[in-house]
Write a protein that holds these residues in place. Sequence first.
Motif, mmCIF file in Angstrom:
data_model
loop_
_atom_site.group_PDB
_atom_site.id
_atom_site.type_symbol
_atom_site.label_atom_id
_atom_site.label_comp_id
_atom_site.label_asym_id
_atom_site.label_seq_id
_atom_site.Cartn_x
_atom_site.Cartn_y
_atom_site.Cartn_z
ATOM 1 N N TYR A 214 -6.808 5.834 14.965
ATOM 2 C CA TYR A 214 -6.847 4.210 15.113
ATOM 3 C C TYR A 214 -6.855 3.691 13.800
ATOM 4 O O TYR A 214 -6.613 2.578 13.290
ATOM 5 C CB TYR A 214 -7.758 3.850 16.019
ATOM 6 N N ILE A 215 -7.674 4.405 12.845
ATOM 7 C CA ILE A 215 -7.747 3.945 11.181
ATOM 8 C C ILE A 215 -6.591 4.147 10.910
ATOM 9 O O ILE A 215 -6.274 3.210 10.114
ATOM 10 C CB ILE A 215 -8.828 4.851 10.709
ATOM 11 N N ARG A 216 -5.828 5.218 11.021
ATOM 12 C CA ARG A 216 -4.604 5.449 10.395
ATOM 13 C C ARG A 216 -3.602 4.233 10.986
ATOM 14 O O ARG A 216 -2.872 3.478 10.144
ATOM 15 C CB ARG A 216 -3.769 6.603 10.732
ATOM 16 N N ILE A 217 -3.611 3.896 12.183
ATOM 17 C CA ILE A 217 -2.836 2.906 12.725
ATOM 18 C C ILE A 217 -3.085 1.383 12.047
ATOM 19 O O ILE A 217 -2.205 0.673 11.714
ATOM 20 C CB ILE A 217 -3.038 2.576 14.357
ATOM 21 N N LEU A 218 -4.425 1.143 11.912
ATOM 22 C CA LEU A 218 -4.949 -0.031 11.325
ATOM 23 C C LEU A 218 -4.317 -0.124 9.873
ATOM 24 O O LEU A 218 -4.042 -1.185 9.576
ATOM 25 C CB LEU A 218 -6.335 -0.159 11.461
ATOM 26 N N ILE A 219 -4.447 1.156 8.995
ATOM 27 C CA ILE A 219 -3.913 1.017 7.733
ATOM 28 C C ILE A 219 -2.635 0.583 7.748
ATOM 29 O O ILE A 219 -2.003 -0.101 6.933
ATOM 30 C CB ILE A 219 -4.233 2.237 7.229
ATOM 31 N N ILE A 220 -1.738 1.299 8.663
ATOM 32 C CA ILE A 220 -0.143 1.114 8.550
ATOM 33 C C ILE A 220 0.184 -0.231 9.075
ATOM 34 O O ILE A 220 0.842 -0.905 8.234
ATOM 35 C CB ILE A 220 0.453 1.994 9.481
ATOM 36 N N SER A 221 -0.504 -0.624 10.022
ATOM 37 C CA SER A 221 -0.084 -2.061 10.666
ATOM 38 C C SER A 221 -0.708 -3.066 9.610
ATOM 39 O O SER A 221 0.081 -4.230 9.460
ATOM 40 C CB SER A 221 -0.812 -2.438 11.858
ATOM 41 N N LYS A 226 3.969 -8.882 10.620
ATOM 42 C CA LYS A 226 3.276 -9.384 11.710
ATOM 43 C C LYS A 226 3.483 -8.915 13.016
ATOM 44 O O LYS A 226 2.512 -8.676 13.915
ATOM 45 C CB LYS A 226 3.394 -10.980 11.583
ATOM 46 N N THR A 227 4.775 -8.602 13.288
ATOM 47 C CA THR A 227 5.391 -7.927 14.526
ATOM 48 C C THR A 227 4.595 -6.619 14.784
ATOM 49 O O THR A 227 4.064 -6.305 15.952
ATOM 50 C CB THR A 227 6.676 -7.596 14.524
ATOM 51 N N VAL A 228 4.441 -5.814 13.750
ATOM 52 C CA VAL A 228 3.846 -4.394 13.867
ATOM 53 C C VAL A 228 2.417 -4.469 14.165
ATOM 54 O O VAL A 228 1.680 -3.863 15.123
ATOM 55 C CB VAL A 228 4.143 -3.525 12.605
ATOM 56 N N ARG A 229 1.721 -5.523 13.574
ATOM 57 C CA ARG A 229 0.267 -5.791 13.657
ATOM 58 C C ARG A 229 0.120 -6.179 15.310
ATOM 59 O O ARG A 229 -1.142 -5.752 15.715
ATOM 60 C CB ARG A 229 -0.056 -6.879 12.648
ATOM 61 N N ARG A 230 1.203 -7.179 15.653
ATOM 62 C CA ARG A 230 0.594 -7.675 16.998
ATOM 63 C C ARG A 230 0.859 -6.611 18.121
ATOM 64 O O ARG A 230 0.206 -6.409 18.989
ATOM 65 C CB ARG A 230 1.764 -8.677 17.437
#
Length: 308
Positions: A214-221, A226-230
């Motif tokens: 989830y840390i990796r996902i947070l960094i990538i997003s 904005k679509t990826v972050r959502r």
Amino acid sequence: MGDASNITFITLDGFVELHKYRYLCFVIMFTAYVLIISCNSTIVCLIVIHRNLHEPMYIFIAALLANSVLFSTNIYPKMLIDFLSEKQVISSSLCSFQGFIYYTLAGSEFLLLAAMAYDRYVSICKPLQYPTIMRKRRVNIFLVLAWITPACELTLSGAINAERKLCNFTLKGIFCTNLVYKLQCVISGAQFIYGAAVLVIISLFPTLFILFTYIRILIISYRSCKTVRRKAAQTCLPHLLALINFSCFFTYDVITGRMETDITETVHLVITLQMILYHPLLNPIIYGVKMKEIYKHIKRLFCQVKSQ
């Protein structure tokens, strides 16, 4: 204590003030059990029936909710009987079996959440490779490992505990957990080390893996659009809520079972009831409301029921 058949019985001493509120407790917990079975089973059935939900993410959710049904069924029927009984007792063999199922399913919960975290990591961080990586065969392997691994590790622990002599026959709880260790005459160092190792493998390692992904996902997003972050927020937040909820209760269970605490019996009873009540009910709420596709099918189902 033993009977004529040499069966050892353990008294469950966690039902404090039961004689005053036994019928109220029975009604509340019976209602909760019906809701747990109904809510979790409904979402599992929706995922099985609708082909657009036959994706790895929803398959893991169905497995997690099915795990909650099994987890509750391991505890509630015996507990409901105890609410209406004059004496709350359980045979040592049945107690060992209940504890084995309890920790096997708890370990499966962590491993399923880890598999879900990996699925989200691949989906968000490697979207082009997702169909290749998360094939049906790999998903099935993850599911089998999630249920088989804790069972195999705890089988040896259960066999060791079965050989241990009990010097105390009063368990300070309402069902069998690792509080049973405190009933044994002697706890060997090897037994304690093996138990700690199993705990690390089935709970700590998966939790650290989930946090890492989830840390990796947070960094990538954060670096993406904005679509990826959502998308990351919509799919990862429910998993994190489920992880935090279950981890808090499981940590409490480990602390009370392995360490001496000053927690009163009443407080312990209240927290234990919350542990077996909130988590199995929270999962279908989290995934039923937060997961957009599942929520659509739930709304459609209720609309069909109302129209009939």
